[in-house]
Design an enzyme around this catalytic site. Structure first.
Site, short mmCIF file in Angstrom:
data_model
loop_
_atom_site.label_atom_id
_atom_site.label_comp_id
_atom_site.label_asym_id
_atom_site.label_seq_id
_atom_site.Cartn_x
_atom_site.Cartn_y
_atom_site.Cartn_z
N HIS A 37 -8.81 -14.11 36.08
CA HIS A 37 -7.99 -14.57 34.96
C HIS A 37 -7.70 -16.07 35.11
O HIS A 37 -7.76 -16.83 34.15
CB HIS A 37 -6.64 -13.84 34.93
CG HIS A 37 -6.74 -12.36 34.74
ND1 HIS A 37 -6.40 -11.47 35.73
CD2 HIS A 37 -7.12 -11.60 33.69
CE1 HIS A 37 -6.56 -10.23 35.29
NE2 HIS A 37 -7.00 -10.28 34.05
N ARG A 187 -8.00 -3.39 38.23
CA ARG A 187 -8.11 -1.98 38.65
C ARG A 187 -8.52 -1.85 40.12
O ARG A 187 -8.41 -0.76 40.68
CB ARG A 187 -9.10 -1.23 37.77
CG ARG A 187 -8.58 -1.00 36.35
CD ARG A 187 -9.45 -0.04 35.57
NE ARG A 187 -8.79 0.40 34.35
CZ ARG A 187 -8.99 -0.14 33.14
NH1 ARG A 187 -9.84 -1.13 33.00
NH2 ARG A 187 -8.35 0.33 32.10
P1 AMP Z 1 -8.10 -7.99 31.45
O1 AMP Z 1 -6.73 -8.42 31.87
O2 AMP Z 1 -8.79 -7.10 32.44
O3 AMP Z 1 -8.14 -7.47 30.03
O4 AMP Z 1 -8.97 -9.31 31.44
C1 AMP Z 1 -8.59 -10.44 30.69
C2 AMP Z 1 -9.74 -11.42 30.65
O5 AMP Z 1 -10.09 -11.81 31.98
C3 AMP Z 1 -11.01 -10.81 30.01
O6 AMP Z 1 -11.64 -11.79 29.20
C4 AMP Z 1 -11.84 -10.48 31.22
O7 AMP Z 1 -13.23 -10.50 30.95
C5 AMP Z 1 -11.47 -11.60 32.17
N1 AMP Z 1 -11.76 -11.21 33.55
C6 AMP Z 1 -11.35 -10.08 34.18
N2 AMP Z 1 -11.86 -10.04 35.43
C7 AMP Z 1 -12.61 -11.15 35.58
C8 AMP Z 1 -13.42 -11.67 36.65
N3 AMP Z 1 -13.55 -11.04 37.81
N4 AMP Z 1 -14.05 -12.85 36.44
C9 AMP Z 1 -13.94 -13.51 35.26
N5 AMP Z 1 -13.20 -13.07 34.21
C10 AMP Z 1 -12.54 -11.91 34.37
#
Ligand code: AMP
Length: 281
Positions: A37, A187
């Site tokens: 993030h 997760r």
């Molecule tokens: P989430 O909180 O899981 O919905 O993720 C929010 C944003 O962060 C989304 O655009 C995800 O694709 C991005 N994201 C989550 N994990 C990663 C990662 N390991 N590397 C890059 N971006 C990520």
């Protein structure tokens, strides 16, 4: 950092930023923030004059038997991390603020939304696109930042923005990984030490596909078989899918001659993890 809970206040703040001539970037998240993030926050800071991060665990994108209730919520820590990154606005609405009573309107990117994770998570992408369009209307960013970690999500959002003429630039940042290769994910916090080790099979399978590709294999069926073989070495992980698709249409490819997305999903216990690479990479 201005922590904002209401749509009205978020709109006023972002309009004031734009009236002041600032380019505004938005990073939508569900919180439980990690370096993945934060890499998007840094990209937004670099490209934009003001940055808003949203934290909203979106009930619409979880299936009835999924982990909405137990999804990690670490708001205090998230605030500290975002303060350190000098984020301007944190938009953290309650579900009641985001969804008016009797809300029945959805945004669906048809066809694409049933591919990859959409097949095993019916309604998931509709939930994502509906809430992301709401966030775009509320924040009215000039640019929005998403991670390649959720490759299908990025493709679907790009298509939605194109189809519905959202005046927002979509920027996709690379996957941030742990030192051993595991893609960072909120997760991952669910995993015990043995599961954490087992979870590496996703990255190993993708690496195996990449190695075979580097050795000259282009046949998608053979590359998929090689990746799936890796899963047989790790009975603690149940493969959901391993697919080679066109990154724009998400349709399966027969051969990896053009740029292709190799996407994998698997269950470690009840924890569903995803990962992907792009070839040629
Ligand atoms: P989430 O909180 O899981 O919905 O993720 C929010 C944003 O962060 C989304 O655009 C995800 O694709 C991005 N994201 C989550 N994990 C990663 C990662 N390991 N590397 C890059 N971006 C990520």
């Amino acid at each position: 950092m201005n922590v904002i809970r209401t749509i009205h206040e978020m709109r006023s703040a972002s309009r004031a930023a734009r009236v002041a001539g600032k380019c505004l970037g938005l990073v939508p998240t569900m919180g439980a923030l990690h370096e993945g993030h934060l890499s998007l926050v840094r990209a937004a800071k670099e490209q934009c004059d003001a940055v808003a991060v949203s934290i909203f665990v979106n009930p619409l994108q979880f299936g009835p038997k999924e982990d909405f209730a137990k999804y990690p919520r670490t708001f205090e820590r998230d605030c500290e991390l975002l303060e350190k990154e000098a984020v301007d606005f944190l938009f953290a609405p309650a579900a009641e603020e985001m969804f008016p009573p009797r809300a029945v309107t959805y945004v669906t990117v048809e066809g694409l939304s049933e591919k990859l994770c959409g097949r095993s998570r019916p309604g998931h992408f509709r939930g994502v696109t509906t809430v992301v369009s709401k966030l775009f209307h509320i924040v009215e960013p000039d640019a929005a930042f998403f991670g390649q970690k959720d490759a299908a999500q990025a493709t679907i959002i790009r298509r939605m923005v194109r189809d519905l003429n959202f005046p927002v630039e979509i920027v996709v940042g690379p996957i941030v990984r742990e030192p051993d290769g595991l893609a960072m994910s909120s997760r991952n916090a669910y995993l015990g030490p043995q599961q954490r080790r087992a979870a590496l099979v996703l990255f190993r399978a993708l690496t195996e596909v990449r190695n075979r590709f580097d050795q000259g294999e282009r046949n998608a069926g053979k590359l998929i078989a090689a990746g799936k073989q890796e899963f047989r070495t790790e009975p603690a992980v149940r493969l959901d899918y391993l697919e080679i698709v066109d990154p724009e249409t998400l349709e399966p490819r027969l051969s990896v001659s053009d740029r292709s997305l190799i996407a994998v999903a698997g269950f470690v216990g009840s924890t569903r993890l995803i990962d992907n690479i792009t070839l040629p990479g």
